[in-house]
Design an enzyme around this catalytic site. Sequence first.
Site, PDB file in Angstrom:
ATOM      1  N   GLU B 132      -3.541   0.768   7.252  1.00 27.22           N
ATOM      2  CA  GLU B 132      -4.063   0.381   6.231  1.00 27.22           C
ATOM      3  C   GLU B 132      -4.958   0.905   5.443  1.00 27.22           C
ATOM      4  O   GLU B 132      -5.013   0.143   4.486  1.00 27.22           O
ATOM      5  CB  GLU B 132      -5.710   0.469   7.753  1.00 27.22           C
ATOM      6  CG  GLU B 132      -5.715  -0.606   8.253  1.00 27.22           C
ATOM      7  CD  GLU B 132      -5.822  -2.133   8.208  1.00 27.22           C
ATOM      8  OE1 GLU B 132      -5.295  -2.336   7.426  1.00 27.22           O
ATOM      9  OE2 GLU B 132      -6.405  -2.571   9.021  1.00 27.22           O
ATOM     10  N   THR B 185      -7.791  -6.730  -0.584  1.00 27.01           N
ATOM     11  CA  THR B 185      -8.711  -6.445   0.430  1.00 27.01           C
ATOM     12  C   THR B 185      -9.438  -5.766  -0.721  1.00 27.01           C
ATOM     13  O   THR B 185     -10.952  -5.351  -0.757  1.00 27.01           O
ATOM     14  CB  THR B 185      -8.640  -5.439   1.696  1.00 27.01           C
ATOM     15  OG1 THR B 185      -7.820  -6.668   2.642  1.00 27.01           O
ATOM     16  CG2 THR B 185      -9.543  -4.525   2.240  1.00 27.01           C
TER      17      THR B 185
END
Lengths: 320, 320
Positions: B132, B185
């Site tokens: 991530e 993101t």
Amino acid sequence: MRFSSHPVTVLAPATVANVVCGFDVLGFALAEPADELQLRLTEQPGVVITHEDDFGLPTEPARNVAGAALLAMLRAVPEEVGVEISIRKTIRPGSGIGSSAASAAGAVVGLNALLGNRFSQPELVHYAMYGEEVASGARHADNIAPAIYGGVTLIRATLPSPDVVPLDAPPLFVTVVHPQIEIKTADARRILRQEVPLRDAIRQWGNVGGLVAGLLQHDYALIGRSLEDVVVEPVRSILIPGFAEVKDGSRVAGALGGGISGSGPALFMLSQDEATARAVENVMHATYQRLSLDYHTYVTTIHPTGCQVSSEAPAGPESR
Amino acid sequence: MRFSSHPVTVLAPATVANVVCGFDVLGFALAEPADELQLRLTEQPGVVITHEDDFGLPTEPARNVAGAALLAMLRAVPEEVGVEISIRKTIRPGSGIGSSAASAAGAVVGLNALLGNRFSQPELVHYAMYGEEVASGARHADNIAPAIYGGVTLIRATLPSPDVVPLDAPPLFVTVVHPQIEIKTADARRILRQEVPLRDAIRQWGNVGGLVAGLLQHDYALIGRSLEDVVVEPVRSILIPGFAEVKDGSRVAGALGGGISGSGPALFMLSQDEATARAVENVMHATYQRLSLDYHTYVTTIHPTGCQVSSEAPAGPESR
């Protein structure tokens, strides 16, 4: 107690609000102490207040927390009716265990009983919040809700109306210490920062989620991990001598955790069993004796019910 | 799929993170879509990545989310060993339903199976978070945790180590819509305010507490009331055309609520039954047809399990 015609007596419990990470949203009722309120209806509209204690609280209804709550509730009653209330407080005002909430919650629960229990619990919370507004300038519900519902309560939101979620918690022992200093709720609110770093806010709501899950799943370890406050405690704990020593020592003694009760100065610690709660009390003794500060401490439990109403005159003071 | 010696195949589910009020702390796994990863051990240390899809993702291990996660995990393995991984993604990167988490979670679950399942679920979450970090610059776990645990998960905290709380939720139907725009993101994180008004933070953690309680108590009405985000949605929703129309229309159609999935642009709505979830889908159709925007929508459920491993070669694509 000087009423004769069908009075009711209410025992209104002390409560812990601002439960660590659950600032403004989590509270619970204590098995002790409790205030005793006696109420009866009168044909004369309005509220008449008598205080049978020595705290010097105002008796003018609009300036009294029980009075303000009763006045708000009476405005929703179509009948021409008034109420006389006699209050014997044992919960010291300003100590941080919901003294004003006990008065306000006890008053509305008592009046509701006299009126045939026509109001729902959320409505009682709504009216009692008028009392909190008199006490602290904020209409918060995190002492009121557990005082009325008992047990542990989440106040998801107060607007547009109070949304109270009772949480079925496992048995918990509570050790409370009152250092003998006074902190006014309004002052304790004033020192809070009005902006919170997003990173801290996320940490806080992760802990609130964890605490709610821990309580509902009866997972003591998760409760313990979630009892962390990165937003309010770092600011308010500076007002309370001995805070860090009590908190750290209690953890070492086996407490799940704890923090400031309400806006202080009372501190509370939660434990899974009574022996640990007593060991925590010894930590508190040691701390405040070393600081040469007057204090008062006790071990109690979370009270499963809120205000309790009886229509009998209460027995002598030894039964309370 | 070109490995011959004992490969494992992993189906890694899409996930919804940032579940309305639960920004950074709540996520759930979707029954579809899922990525398919095949892994096998090699004597040559290091990670070799092949992509059997057309998304143009980097294959250099340190820049690939699966690769970064695998490299982190291999550093904890004493044996001299490497891994070859072949990835067939069906979860479009940048769509908001945990594409990078599926790659990272699927990779570490697969490697763990090859290593005899020596790592715990919290450890798998820890290693997958390295993936991530490559994708978004933040080592968050709210997609990773449900991809590994399945169901609905609370990530109480990520430091000092991930504290994942699986929540036993009632059946929920999920309607997802992807407007065909891309939001990175990292960009979506950049527009967030780094300070939150205390009042809004309190409202948010009240809702997080309510949502956790609603899920655990299987109280659909409480879930619905708690699906409110006063912190992130007001900022991020401006990036997503049709947001207000979809949200308001879905509520009218009977949805419990919903919001932005991850950092968008996907939106999700939760419903108590499939008929409502289909009605919500019609709201999405109407909205994006009116806006003349390409979109893709489907109805699915919350997947009770996370990444699923098989040591058989997968059947044809029709079985996926």
